[in-house]
Structures are given as structure tokens and as C-alpha cells.
Design an enzyme around this catalytic site. Structure first.
Site: not given
Ligand code: UD1
Length: 379
Positions: A208
């Protein structure tokens, strides 16, 4: 003592659960705040269920957004919560955007609320400022009054940044408390058989990191290597929403055809799958630690790791950087061959970290001034 715990994203939930339990067992008051950074059932709800976490006292519902938007939303929503709940400690875990956002709010309200900040998992450093998590870690440590180390090798990182040793305590790895608590239930699920694979046979993949999945060429290359590995052993790939979205955007669906791609798994299912895996390929921080405790060889698809102890003592190795198809496949083969190697479980990764954390909170309650955590000589 009243402690407010913040959880926001998937890797936070298993760190918060044992601390919450240990606080309650010690007769302390615990307030749980869920920022809502992760909000899907697979990314959040399943973890509350598996870890037996109570409904949060506050749910901030911030959702997805750019780093600035996400951080700002958490800050705005957390400020009134902190002002209302007036804890003695704000306990922050890990390195996600919710962690730094709440650290900033708590630091600026310290004079008003008197609440001190404790950072669980302090001192980890990748020394790579392109990683949002590195920015979050360094700044959260700088703003914290009590720095709780997951492993002793994190201490020199904090000392070299001028942080005062009297604010640092060794806690060990609290995520491993959850692993110990859940392992027998996870084993009983016999997760590998659900995917038609034998114990010790399959390759488990998670991906990810923006550096691996946000550019078409990087993601395509990793998927090509995984397809090659899948010709050797079955690959089970619980796909993160960010990665799934990018596979679709880049039109890479065909590259997944040899892999068993599944929805993100809950904590217990994932632990059961990893515990029964032959090898893990990942860019996650937590999996490097979990495989170290479980003795499962791990290949980390990153340039460096903020958890070097998993390489020095555990079962982890870095794939050669920059990543290439050949490099990933070669590391995978080495990991398979290393299966019989002996490894050491690092000190304090023993299921008792939460007890040490609560002890440290009691010990430092009232003893730390609200002044800067940096040593006088260095400021
Ligand atoms: C975040 C953390 C990372 C951690 C990871 C575990 C930061 C900077 N990054 O990254 O350190 O290792 O979580 O998963 O805080 N999304 C969904 N459903 C959800 C959550 C996210 O669909 O419940 C999608 C959204 O489109 C979002 C993307 O995933 O834009 C990324 O989510 P985000 O929380 O921004 O960062 P992660 O890549 O998950």
C-alpha cells in the site's frame, strides 16, 4: 489517572487495544477516540470486532483526503474533544496522519489543559523524508512528553535528535501483545485452508506504500514479480483500497490473474493467514514485526526499514533497491531457503508491553514539566 487514546487507521487498532485493557485493569480511566481516518468495515470495523474494542467515546468521522485535508480535519475535530475530556495523558500510537494531528493539537493546548503527550512506538526512523510516516514520527516524538520505545535500538535515534533521556522509557512492542492474545484463536480458524493452500506453503502479499503503488511502472513491476512467484507457490493478496483503486486506474487488472486477490482481512484472519504462510512479501511496517515473532520469513519491498531489528534479529530482509522483477524474485527464493534459520524475538516483544506503558504513565504522571522535551544543552 485519565488517559485519552487515539486510534485512526488500521495499524493503530491493535496497538490501542492492549493499552486500553491495561489501563482499565489498573483502575484508570480510559477515553477512546477514533478519528475515522480508516472507516470501511474491512479497514476498521472488523478490527474493533476482532480485538473486542469498545465503541469509541468519540468518533471524529474525518474520512479520506489529501494529507493536508486529513490532518486538518482531525485537528479541527480533536480540539473540542480534548478541551471537553481533560485527560492527564493523550496517548498516541504509531505514525499515521491522525497521530501527528492529535499531537499538534495537544501540544498547543498543553498550557490550557495540562494534558501531557505520550507516544507509543517512539524513536523509529527510516531516515527517508519522502515517507509521510517519517515526517509524522519525527514531529510526534518532538512534541511528546513521554517517549515509549518499542525496541532499544530506537533510543540512539531520539538522543541524536536532542530528546532528553528522562522522558524516554522502554516499553517493548505493544502490537505483539495483541498478537499473543489472538494467536490461538487465529490458528483455530485454519485460514490457509480457506484459500485452498496447505500450511507453510502459500505466499502472503500486502502492498500500500505510495512509493510502490501510486505509479503505474512501480506497481506493474511488482505485480509482474508476484505473477512469477505465483508460478512457484500460491499467492494470497489481501488488497488495500489504495492499491485496488490504482490497479483499476492504471488498467493492470490482467496482472492479477495468477494471484488470489481477496478483500482486506480482519485482524484475526490476517494473523491466521500469516502464521500459516511460507513467506510474506510486504511494504507494511507491522507485518515485518509480526513475521519476526512468528518466525515466518519476510521480504520487505522498500528501500529501507524503520524497524532494522527485524532484519538484525528477526526473519526480515529488504529486497534490493531499486526494486526489479529479478530482485524481488531472488529475495523471495532466499526467503524460502531461509525458512529453517534461527531467529531471535527482540526484547520486550513478549505480550507485556501495555503493562510497561501503563507503569510508565503512572511513573511520569506529574513528574514531567510541561516545558520542551529537548535537553537544555542542545536547545
Ligand atoms: C495509512 C497510513 C499508513 C498505514 C496505512 C495502513 C498515513 C500517512 N498513512 O495509509 O502509515 O500503514 O494507513 O493501511 O496516515 N480508503 C478506503 N477505506 C478506508 C480507508 C482508506 O477506501 O477505510 C482508501 C481511500 O481511497 C484513501 C486511500 O485508501 O484515499 C488511502 O487511505 P489513507 O488513510 O489516506 O492512507 P493509507 O494509504 O491507508
Amino acid at each position: 489517572m485519565r488517559a485519552l487514546l487515539v486510534a485512526g487507521a488500521r495499524p493503530n487498532f491493535m496497538k490501542v487495544a492492549p493499552v486500553l485493557r491495561a489501563l482499565k485493569a489498573a483502575g484508570d480511566e480510559a477515553i477512546l477516540v477514533h478519528t475515522g481516518q480508516h472507516y470501511d468495515y474491512e479497514m476498521s470495523g472488523a478490527f474493533f470486532r476482532d480485538l473486542d474494542l469498545p465503541e469509541p467515546d468519540y468518533y471524529l468521522n474525518v474520512g479520506s483526503g489529501s494529507h493536508a485535508v486529513q490532518t486538518a480535519r482531525v485537528m479541527e475535530a480533536f480540539e473540542p474533544v480534548l478541551l471537553e475530556s481533560r485527560p492527564d495523558w493523550v496517548v498516541l500510537v504509531g505514525d499515521v496522519n491522525s497521530t501527528i494531528a492529535c499531537a499538534l493539537v495537544a501540544a498547543k493546548l498543553k498550557e490550557t489543559t495540562g494534558a501531557r503527550i505520550a507516544h507509543v512506538e517512539a524513536g523509529l526512523r527510516s531516515h527517508d523524508w519522502r515517507m509521510p510516516e517519517e515526517v509524522n514520527r519525527v514531529l510526534t516524538d518532538r512534541l511528546s512528553d513521554l517517549l515509549l520505545l518499542p525496541s532499544r535500538d530506537a533510543l540512539p535515534n531520539l538522543i541524536s535528535e536532542g530528546l532528553s533521556e528522562d522522558r524516554i522509557a522502554f516499553a517493548g512492542n505493544v502490537m505483539i501483545d495483541t498478537l499473543h492474545a489472538q494467536l490461538s484463536a487465529a490458528r483455530a480458524l485454519d485460514v490457509p485452508s480457506r484459500y485452498g493452500v496447505d500450511r507453510g506453503d502459500c505466499v502472503v502479499v500486502t502492498l500500500h506504500r505510495p512509493s510502490n503503488v501510486d505509479e503505474r511502472s512501480s506497481l506493474a513491476q511488482i505485480l509482474e514479480a508476484l505473477a512469477e512467484i505465483a508460478a512457484d507457490r500460491p499467492v494470497v493478496f489481501p488488497i488495500h483500497p489504495r492499491t485496488a483503486r490504482n490497479v483499476a486506474t492504471f488498467g493492470l487488472e490482467a496482472a492479477l490473474s495468477r494471484l488470489n486477490v481477496v478483500e482486506p482481512l480482519g485482524y484475526r484472519d490476517m494473523l491466521g493467514l500469516v502464521e500459516g504462510a511460507g513467506v510474506v512479501l510486504t511494504d507494511s511496517g507491522g507485518l515485518q514485526e509480526e513475521t519476526t515473532v512468528l518466525g515466518v520469513p519476510c521480504v520487505t519491498l522498500r528501500e529501507q526499514t524503520e524497524r532494522p531489528i527485524t532484519i538484525e534479529q528477526g526473519t526480515n530482509r529488504l529486497a534490493p533497491w531499486p526494486l526489479t522483477v529479478e530482485g524481488i524474485v531472488a529475495s523471495y527464493r532466499q526467503a524460502v531457503a531461509s525458512r529453517q534459520d534461527t531467529w531471535v524475538v527482540p526484547e520486550g516483544w513478549d505480550g507485556r508491553a501495555a503493562l510497561r506503558i501503563v507503569e510508565a504513565l503512572h511513573e511520569h504522571e506529574g513528574s514531567l514539566s510541561l516545558a520542551s522535551p529537548v535537553t537544555a544543552e542542545r536547545t
